[in-house]
Design an enzyme around this catalytic site. Structure first.
Site, PDB file in Angstrom:
ATOM      1  N   MET A 145       5.022  -1.728  -7.125  1.00 28.53           N
ATOM      2  CA  MET A 145       5.558  -3.081  -6.933  1.00 28.53           C
ATOM      3  C   MET A 145       4.665  -4.114  -7.630  1.00 28.53           C
ATOM      4  SD  MET A 145       7.441  -3.111  -3.282  1.00 28.53           S
ATOM      5  CE  MET A 145       6.017  -3.403  -2.247  1.00 28.53           C
ATOM      6  N   GLY A 174      -5.990   1.543  -7.108  1.00 26.49           N
ATOM      7  CA  GLY A 174      -5.127   2.580  -6.517  1.00 26.49           C
ATOM      8  C   GLY A 174      -4.002   2.925  -7.477  1.00 26.49           C
ATOM      9  N   HIS A 175      -3.373   1.885  -8.007  1.00 20.26           N
ATOM     10  CA  HIS A 175      -2.288   2.118  -8.972  1.00 20.26           C
ATOM     11  C   HIS A 175      -2.807   2.791 -10.246  1.00 20.26           C
ATOM     12  CE1 HIS A 175      -0.750  -1.651  -6.833  1.00 20.26           C
ATOM     13  NE2 HIS A 175       0.196  -0.770  -6.579  1.00 20.26           N
ATOM     14  N   GLN A 199      13.573  -2.682   0.703  1.00 21.35           N
ATOM     15  CA  GLN A 199      12.583  -2.058   1.584  1.00 21.35           C
ATOM     16  C   GLN A 199      11.833  -3.084   2.428  1.00 21.35           C
ATOM     17  OE1 GLN A 199      10.497  -0.272  -1.876  1.00 21.35           O
ATOM     18  NE2 GLN A 199       8.623  -0.779  -0.802  1.00 21.35           N
ATOM     19  N   ASP A 248       0.113   5.592   1.232  1.00 20.23           N
ATOM     20  CA  ASP A 248       1.429   5.461   1.867  1.00 20.23           C
ATOM     21  C   ASP A 248       1.927   6.873   2.176  1.00 20.23           C
ATOM     22  OD1 ASP A 248       2.166   2.376   1.323  1.00 20.23           O
ATOM     23  OD2 ASP A 248       1.054   3.192  -0.368  1.00 20.23           O
ATOM     24  N   LEU A 280      -7.561   0.186  -1.001  1.00 18.16           N
ATOM     25  CA  LEU A 280      -7.051  -0.881  -1.847  1.00 18.16           C
ATOM     26  C   LEU A 280      -5.571  -1.090  -1.573  1.00 18.16           C
ATOM     27  CD1 LEU A 280      -9.703  -0.105  -3.468  1.00 18.16           C
ATOM     28  CD2 LEU A 280      -8.522  -1.091  -5.401  1.00 18.16           C
ATOM     29  N   SER A 281      -5.170  -2.352  -1.520  1.00 19.11           N
ATOM     30  CA  SER A 281      -3.772  -2.693  -1.303  1.00 19.11           C
ATOM     31  C   SER A 281      -3.515  -4.046  -1.939  1.00 19.11           C
ATOM     32  CB  SER A 281      -3.469  -2.761   0.199  1.00 19.11           C
ATOM     33  OG  SER A 281      -2.260  -3.468   0.429  1.00 19.11           O
ATOM     34  N   ARG A 295      -1.827  -6.198  -0.722  1.00 23.82           N
ATOM     35  CA  ARG A 295      -1.810  -7.171   0.377  1.00 23.82           C
ATOM     36  C   ARG A 295      -3.214  -7.596   0.821  1.00 23.82           C
ATOM     37  NH1 ARG A 295       3.078  -3.987   1.905  1.00 23.82           N
ATOM     38  NH2 ARG A 295       4.832  -5.450   1.952  1.00 23.82           N
TER      39      ARG A 295
HETATM   40  P1  AMP Z   1       2.846  -0.369  -4.142  1.00 29.36           P
HETATM   41  O1  AMP Z   1       2.768  -1.139  -5.416  1.00 29.36           O
HETATM   42  O2  AMP Z   1       1.974  -0.883  -3.049  1.00 29.36           O
HETATM   43  O3  AMP Z   1       4.264  -0.088  -3.714  1.00 29.36           O
HETATM   44  O4  AMP Z   1       2.222   1.053  -4.477  1.00 29.36           O
HETATM   45  C1  AMP Z   1       2.687   1.815  -5.579  1.00 29.36           C
HETATM   46  C2  AMP Z   1       2.074   3.183  -5.507  1.00 29.36           C
HETATM   47  O5  AMP Z   1       0.661   3.071  -5.524  1.00 29.36           O
HETATM   48  C3  AMP Z   1       2.449   3.935  -4.216  1.00 29.36           C
HETATM   49  O6  AMP Z   1       2.672   5.295  -4.525  1.00 29.36           O
HETATM   50  C4  AMP Z   1       1.215   3.755  -3.374  1.00 29.36           C
HETATM   51  O7  AMP Z   1       1.024   4.796  -2.429  1.00 29.36           O
HETATM   52  C5  AMP Z   1       0.126   3.788  -4.427  1.00 29.36           C
HETATM   53  N1  AMP Z   1      -1.082   3.150  -3.916  1.00 29.36           N
HETATM   54  C6  AMP Z   1      -1.194   1.904  -3.379  1.00 29.36           C
HETATM   55  N2  AMP Z   1      -2.461   1.685  -2.954  1.00 29.36           N
HETATM   56  C7  AMP Z   1      -3.163   2.827  -3.226  1.00 29.36           C
HETATM   57  C8  AMP Z   1      -4.511   3.232  -3.013  1.00 29.36           C
HETATM   58  N3  AMP Z   1      -5.406   2.446  -2.452  1.00 29.36           N
HETATM   59  N4  AMP Z   1      -4.863   4.471  -3.422  1.00 29.36           N
HETATM   60  C9  AMP Z   1      -3.964   5.295  -3.999  1.00 29.36           C
HETATM   61  N5  AMP Z   1      -2.682   4.972  -4.222  1.00 29.36           N
HETATM   62  C10 AMP Z   1      -2.279   3.753  -3.842  1.00 29.36           C
END
Ligand code: AMP
Length: 296
Positions: free
Chosen positions: A30, A36-37, A61, A153, A187-188, A190
């Site tokens: 997103m 993480g990404h 979602q 996730d 990491l997030s 958010r």
């Molecule tokens: P998002 O953009 O938050 O929807 O995340 C996109 C992808 O990145 C999803 O598969 C998440 O599980 C993964 N992701 C987000 N944060 C992390 C993290 N800290 N470590 C590993 N993967 C992550």
């Protein structure tokens, strides 16, 4: 790096890659990219000839009272990060491309069934229906050989893996370990919403998971409720700004709660700091009756 916004250009590019025998790895996100990404992208880069990353803040979602409108976005920065890590195709569709009749007029959905009954699925009704549906669309558009999801996730990764199998997508779903800050916070995107006080207290989340790990590995504890209560007490003690949404222990195959931790399980939690809802988890596998954690 090529940036593509429309479905037909993407399909044509992917068909070309497949015809020339190239393997394709997909990383759905997103946006508001962090390490993480990029870890997912680096795994995709290592395994495949062509790496496709998507950036789409999927409206279906998000619940009506959730943070869809204020979800952080920075496409310019995301472009630079994706290019740097070696993404070949950045797919950045608009809502109309993903939902031609509008997200409110999607009629056919992917139903994650009982896999969405607990943990985040219980707190966020229809969240995983939206996730599974948009991932199915991305799978159909890209038709990758492999797709990469983060362990952070955990429920999402399990549901997508099961969807790929149950709906015969023929795509390998790869789960990549959670990337953390030095103090353990996952990491997030958010995390940007956290005030300095909230950020320092948020370390209680990985600390609670570490406590669970120690209770299971070193203390021989197997009582799921007792472990969850100890985790709750730690967070309440160390993070007065936290509001715990849930702490749960489920079997990793069914995502149904367990009372005794005797088989492969996921310990997961969701905690609010202000308006930011943070999630994290640890998985435990049993080999010959002995518990093993991904991180130890
Ligand atoms: P998002 O953009 O938050 O929807 O995340 C996109 C992808 O990145 C999803 O598969 C998440 O599980 C993964 N992701 C987000 N944060 C992390 C993290 N800290 N470590 C590993 N993967 C992550």
């Amino acid at each position: 790096m090529e940036e593509i916004a429309d479905a037909s250009t993407l399909r044509a590019a992917m068909a070309g890659a497949r015809c020339s025998g190239k393997s394709i790895g997909l990383v759905p996100t997103m946006g508001y990219l962090h390490r993480g990404h990029t870890s997912l992208m680096a795994h995709a880069r290592a395994d495949n000839d062509v790496v496709v990353a998507s950036i789409f803040v999927n409206p279906t979602q998000f619940g009506p009272s959730e943070d869809l409108l204020r979800y952080p976005r920075d496409l310019e920065r995301d472009r630079a990060i994706a290019k740097e890590v070696g993404v070949d195709v950045l797919f950045v569709p608009d809502a109309e491309t993903m939902y031609p009749d509008g997200p409110d007029h999607q009629e056919i959905w992917v139903d994650p069934g009982s896999l969405a009954a607990h943990l985040d699925g219980a707190s966020r009704p229809f969240h995983y229906r939206g996730v599974a549906t948009v991932v199915a669309k991305l799978f159909n558009l890209v038709q990758p050989h492999r797709a990469y999801f983060g362990q952070k996730d955990g429920q999402q990764s399990l549901i997508v893996g099961r969807m790929a199998r149950d709906l015969a997508f023929g795509i390998a779903v790869v789960t990549v370990p959670t990337v953390r800050e030095a103090d353990g916070l996952a990491l997030s995107s958010r995390n940007v919403f956290l005030s300095p006080d909230e950020r320092s207290q948020a370390v209680a989340i990985p600390k609670a998971l570490a406590l669970a790990r120690n209770l299971i590995l070193d203390g021989g504890h197997r009582d799921a409720r007792g472990i969850a209560e100890r985790m709750r007490a730690l967070i309440e003690r160390e993070a007065p700004l936290a509001r715990i949404d849930f702490i749960g222990v489920v079997a990793t195959d069914t995502i149904a709660p367990v009372s005794t931790i005797a088989g492969d399980s996921m310990i997961a939690l969701a905690v609010y700091f202000g308006g930011a809802r943070l999630i994290d988890n640890e998985t435990v596998r049993f080999i010959d009756g002995t518990p093993h954690f991904g991180s130890r």
